[in-house]
Write an enzyme that holds these catalytic residues in place. Structure first.
Site, PDB file in Angstrom:
ATOM      1  N   SER A 167     -15.221   3.390 -11.929  1.00  0.00           N
ATOM      2  CA  SER A 167     -14.316   2.656 -11.030  1.00  0.00           C
ATOM      3  C   SER A 167     -14.668   2.781  -9.553  1.00  0.00           C
ATOM      4  O   SER A 167     -14.261   1.947  -8.750  1.00  0.00           O
ATOM      5  CB  SER A 167     -12.875   3.118 -11.259  1.00  0.00           C
ATOM      6  OG  SER A 167     -12.782   4.520 -11.099  1.00  0.00           O
ATOM      7  N   LYS A 212     -10.680  -1.181  -6.170  1.00  0.00           N
ATOM      8  CA  LYS A 212      -9.454  -1.481  -5.423  1.00  0.00           C
ATOM      9  C   LYS A 212      -9.480  -2.857  -4.759  1.00  0.00           C
ATOM     10  O   LYS A 212      -8.463  -3.528  -4.653  1.00  0.00           O
ATOM     11  CB  LYS A 212      -9.220  -0.410  -4.358  1.00  0.00           C
ATOM     12  CG  LYS A 212      -8.839   0.955  -4.930  1.00  0.00           C
ATOM     13  CD  LYS A 212      -7.451   0.935  -5.536  1.00  0.00           C
ATOM     14  CE  LYS A 212      -6.992   2.306  -5.994  1.00  0.00           C
ATOM     15  NZ  LYS A 212      -5.724   2.232  -6.757  1.00  0.00           N
ATOM     16  N   GLU A 230       0.189   1.548   1.055  1.00  0.00           N
ATOM     17  CA  GLU A 230       0.197   3.005   0.961  1.00  0.00           C
ATOM     18  C   GLU A 230      -1.191   3.427   0.496  1.00  0.00           C
ATOM     19  O   GLU A 230      -1.902   2.644  -0.125  1.00  0.00           O
ATOM     20  CB  GLU A 230       1.244   3.468  -0.061  1.00  0.00           C
ATOM     21  CG  GLU A 230       0.782   3.464  -1.532  1.00  0.00           C
ATOM     22  CD  GLU A 230       0.497   2.084  -2.101  1.00  0.00           C
ATOM     23  OE1 GLU A 230       1.017   1.089  -1.560  1.00  0.00           O
ATOM     24  OE2 GLU A 230      -0.257   1.996  -3.103  1.00  0.00           O
TER      25      GLU A 230
END
Lengths: 405, 268
Positions: free
Chosen positions: A387, A98, A120
Site C-alpha cells: 500500500s 491514499k 485529519e
C-alpha cells in the site's frame, strides 16, 4: 439457476449506510444535513460521465495508474510455497494508496462548490495526499494532526506546509489520529457552508465508508484484471494491512463475490495482542460507536476509547471501517494480527530480496503473506497490497538501529 | 407526569423560563458534583444537565473537552454518574436531572440496563449527542420503558422534514443548538434563533430549550424571550476549570453566576 440465499457483497451498505449491524450515521444533528448533501452529490457524480472521465484522467496522468502488479520471485522462492504478487501502490504519486481517495473527494468538493478542504492525518500520508490535491486544485487546505504525531513525523509536516496546507496541532485527548479526527469534525461542524471534509479511510459516518471504498476499489479492479492477464487465474488469497482499512477494502471489494479467493486483513499486534499494547480492534476489540459509525473498537469496559500502539503510525487507530466489521462477522474475510517485530523483519526481507522498501504499514501485510504462502502449494497465488513505500519510515527504522537520519 | 413536564408547567404558571446549567459530572473531582447540583438549584436552576464524561467528545469545544479529560482522570464512568444522581435524589425529589453525553458509554452498558439503572436513580431525561432518530429505535424503546425522556438536538441545518421527524421522536423538550459549531464556540444571533424557533413551534408543542453560545446574563435574558429553557454550559465549566485547585470555591462561584442569569431572565 441462481441461488437466492447467497450474500450480495456488492449490495452493501443499505440506504442509511449499514453494513449488517455496523456503519450508520452517528453524528450530531448539525452534521445530518451536510452529510445528506454529500451523499446526494456523491451518488450523482459517481454515475456522471464527465466526473468519471476527469477522475480517470487524473488517476492515469497525475497519480500514475494503473499501478503495476509485480511477481516477487525471490521473495516467493525463499519460502517455497505459493507465488507472491505485489500490487504496487507504493509507486503512486505521494507514495501510497491514499491519493486515489483524495483525488476523488477533492474533485467532488470542487463540483459541490466548496472552497476549503480539511483533513485529519496520523502518519501524515493522508495529510500529504490531501495537501497535494488541494495545491493542484487551488483549494485552501487545513490538516489536523495530533501533537504526538507531529513530533514523530516532522518530514511529512514540513511536506504539507510546503504544499501550502496549514497543519494544526491537536492537543486534546491522546494527541494522536483519533483526536485529529475529532478536531476535524469540530472544524467541519463550524464551517460547513464552505468546507469539505476529506476523510482518509473507510470509517466515519455514511457515506464516507462507501465513498472511500469506491474510490479505492480501483486497486482491486486493476489487480483482478492484471492477475488474470499474467497468470490466467484468480489469486487464492489476498492480503492487506488494516488500520482504518481503506487499502484493504480497496483490494478486497472487487473480489468479494469470487468465492474461491480467501481474504486476510492484517492488523497491528504491536508488542503482542496479549500485552494490550496494540491496534487490533477486529482481533481483540468489541463493537461500539465512534466517529459516526458502529464498528469494532479498542475500548474499556465503560465504553471509553483506549490508546493504541503500533510501530506504524498509519495503523495506530482504535477503530476500523464498518465494512470490515461486517466482513469479519459474516466470515467472508479473515482478520489476523502481526507484531511490530514481525513487520520489521518483513520490511528488511523485502528490501533485501526485492529491492523494494515497503511502508511499515504494508510490512504487516507482507509478514503475514510470506508465512501464509509458505503453507501453500507452488501453483497457488497470494496477492499482497503493497500500500505504500517506506521512505517516510527511514527515521523510525534507523532509530531502532541506533542511528539518526 | 414526568418531572420535566411538571417543572415546565410550574414555570409557565409563573411566567418564567427554565434555566438549565450544565456541568460535567466528576469535574474536577467526584466529591464536588452532588453538593454543586444542590447549590445550583438553590440559586435558581430549574433543572440540572449533567455531562457524562467521554474520551472523544466530538461535539464539544475545548472548555468542555478539558472538563471531560479532568473527569476521566478520576475514572468517572456512566455508572458513577448515575450514582451521583441517586445521591442527589436523597435530598431533592423535584428538580429534573438530565444526562448529556455520547452514545458509546451507553452502548457499553447496554440500552436496557442503562435505562433501568438511570430510571431507578431518578434520571429524568437523556440527551445523546451522536444518536439521530433514524438510529434510535432500540434506544427509544429502552428509555420509554423506564419513563425517561429522550431529548434530541435540533440545529440551524435541520430542515422542516428533519424538525418534524425529530420532534416526533422527542419527549420532555427539544434542544435547539443555536450556532453551527461546538459547545462554547461562538455567540448566538438572537434574530436567527427566534426565526428558527418559530418554525420549530409549528412542528411541536414540546417546550424548546436553547443552548450553545449563551455566555452572560444579557444573552440568557435575550434567549429567555424566545425560548422555554435557557441552557448554559461552557461559561460555567470555564469557571470550574479556573477553580480546579480550590474546589470548595466552585459551588459559591457558580451559584453567583446562576443567580445573576436567573435575575436577568426574570426581568422580562
Amino acid at each position: 439457476m441462481p441461488t437466492t440465499n447467497q450474500t450480495d457483497y456488492f449490495g452493501q451498505p443499505d440506504a442509511r449506510g449499514h453494513f449488517g449491524r455496523y456503519g450508520g450515521m452517528f453524528v450530531s444533528e448539525t452534521l445530518m444535513g451536510p452529510l445528506r448533501e454529500l451523499r446526494e452529490a456523491y451518488e450523482k457524480y459517481i454515475l456522471d460521465e464527465s466526473f468519471l472521465a476527469e477522475l480517470d484522467a487524473d488517476l492515469q496522468d497525475y497519480v500514475g495508474r494503473p499501478s503495476p502488479l509485480y511477481f516477487a520471485r525471490r521473495l516467493s522462492e525463499r519460502r517455497g510455497g505459493a507465488r507472491i504478487y505485489l500490487k504496487r501502490e507504493d509507486l503512486n504519486h505521494t507514495g501510497a494508496h491514499k491519493v486515489n481517495n483524495t483525488i476523488g473527494q477533492a474533485l467532488l468538493a470542487r463540483r459541490m462548490g466548496k472552497t476549503r478542504i480539511i483533513a485529519e492525518t496520523g502518519a501524515g500520508q493522508h495529510g500529504v495526499a490531501t495537501a497535494t490535491v488541494a495545491a493542484r486544485l487551488g483549494l485552501e487546505c487545513v490538516v489536523y494532526m495530533g501533537a504526538v504525531d507531529i513530533a514523530r513525523q516532522e518530514a511529512n509536516v514540513y511536506r504539507m506546509r510546503m504544499l501550502g496546507a496549514k497543519v494544526v496541532a491537536v492537543e486534546s485527548g491522546s494527541k494522536t489520529l483519533k483526536d485529529a479526527l475529532n478536531e476535524a469534525m469540530r472544524d467541519w461542524v463550524t464551517n460547513i457552508d464552505n468546507t469539505f471534509y476529506i476523510i482518509g479511510t473507510v470509517a466515519g459516518p455514511h457515506p464516507y465508508p462507501a465513498m472511500v471504498r469506491d474510490f479505492q476499489a480501483v486497486i482491486g479492479r486493476e489487480a483482478r484484471e492484471q492477475i488474470l492477464r499474467q497468470t490466467g487465474k484468480l489469486p487464492d488469497a489476498l492480503v492487506a494491512c488494516v488500520g482504518g482499512g481503506s487499502n484493504a477494502i480497496g483490494l478486497f471489494y472487487p473480489f468479494l463475490n469470487d468465492a474461491s479467493v480467501a481474504m486476510y486483513g492484517v492488523e497491528a499486534a504491536g508488542k503482542g495482542l496479549e500485552t494490550g499494547c496494540h491496534a487490533a480492534p477486529l482481533c481483540a476489540g468489541t463493537p461500539g460507536v465512534l466517529h459516526g459509525n458502529r464498528t469494532y473498537l479498542m475500548q474499556d469496559k465503560d465504553g471509553q476509547i483506549i490508546e493504541t500502539h503500533s510501530i506504524s503510525a498509519g495503523l495506530d487507530y482504535p477503530g476500523v471501517g464498518p465494512e470490515h466489521a461486517w466482513l469479519k462477522d459474516s466470515g467472508r474475510a479473515n482478520y489476523v494480527a502481526v507484531t511490530d517485530q514481525e513487520a520489521l523483519d518483513a520490511f528488511h526481507e523485502l528490501t533485501r530480496r526485492e529491492g523494494i522498501i515497503p511502508a511499515l504499514e504494508s510490512s504487516h501485510a507482507l509478514a503475514y503473506a510470506t508465512g501464509l504462502a509458505a503453507s501453500m502449494k507452488p501453483d497457488q497465488i497470494v496477492l499482497v497490497n503493497l500500500s505504500g513505500r517506506g521512505d517516510k519510515d527511514m527515521h523510525t527504522v534507523a532509530a531502532l538501529d541506533g542511528m539518526k537520519v | 407526569m414526568s418531572r420535566i413536564k411538571q417543572r415546565f408547567e410550574q414555570l409557565q404558571a409563573q411566567h418564567k423560563t427554565a434555566l438549565i446549567p450544565f456541568v460535567t459530572a466528576g469535574d474536577p473531582n467526584p466529591e464536588v458534583t452532588v453538593p454543586l447540583m444542590h447549590a445550583m438549584v438553590d440559586s435558581g436552576a430549574s433543572m440540572i444537565e449533567l455531562g457524562v464524561p467521554f474520551s472523544d467528545p466530538m461535539a464539544d469545544g475545548p472548555v468542555i473537552q478539558r472538563a471531560n479529560e479532568r473527569a476521566l482522570k478520576q475514572h468517572i464512568s456512566l455508572r458513577d454518574v448515575i450514582g451521583m444522581v441517586r445521591r442527589f435524589r436523597e435530598q431533592d425529589s423535584a428538580t429534573p436531572v438530565i444526562l448529556m453525553g455520547y452514545l458509546n458509554p451507553i452502548e457499553a452498558l447496554g440500552y436496557q440496563r442503562f435505562a433501568e439503572l438511570a430510571g431507578e436513580a431518578g434520571v429524568d431525561g437523556v440527551i445523546t449527542v451522536d444518536i439521530p432518530p433514524e438510529e434510535a429505535e432500540d434506544y427509544l424503546t429502552a428509555l420509554r420503558t423506564h419513563r425517561i425522556d429522550a431529548i434530541f438536538l435540533l440545529a440551524p441545518t435541520s430542515d422542516e422534514q428533519r424538525i418534524k421527524q425529530i420532534c416526533d421522536a422527542a419527549s420532555g423538550f427539544v434542544y435547539y443548538v443555536s450556532v453551527k459549531g461546538t459547545t462554547g464556540s461562538a455567540s448566538l444571533a438572537i434574530g436567527e434563533v427566534a426565526g428558527k424557533l418559530f418554525h420549530i413551534r409549528k412542528a411541536t408543542r414540546l417546550p424548546i430549550g436553547v443552548g450553545f453560545g449563551i455566555k452572560d446574563p444579557e444573552s440568557a435574558q435575550a434567549v429567555a424571550q424566545v425560548a422555554d429553557a435557557v441552557i448554559v454550559g461552557s461559561v460555567l465549566v470555564n469557571r470550574i476549570e479556573a477553580l480546579t485547585e480550590q474546589p470548595e470555591a466552585i459551588a459559591p462561584e457558580l451559584s453567583n453566576s446562576i443567580s445573576q442569569m436567573r435575575t436577568a431572565m426574570d426581568l422580562i
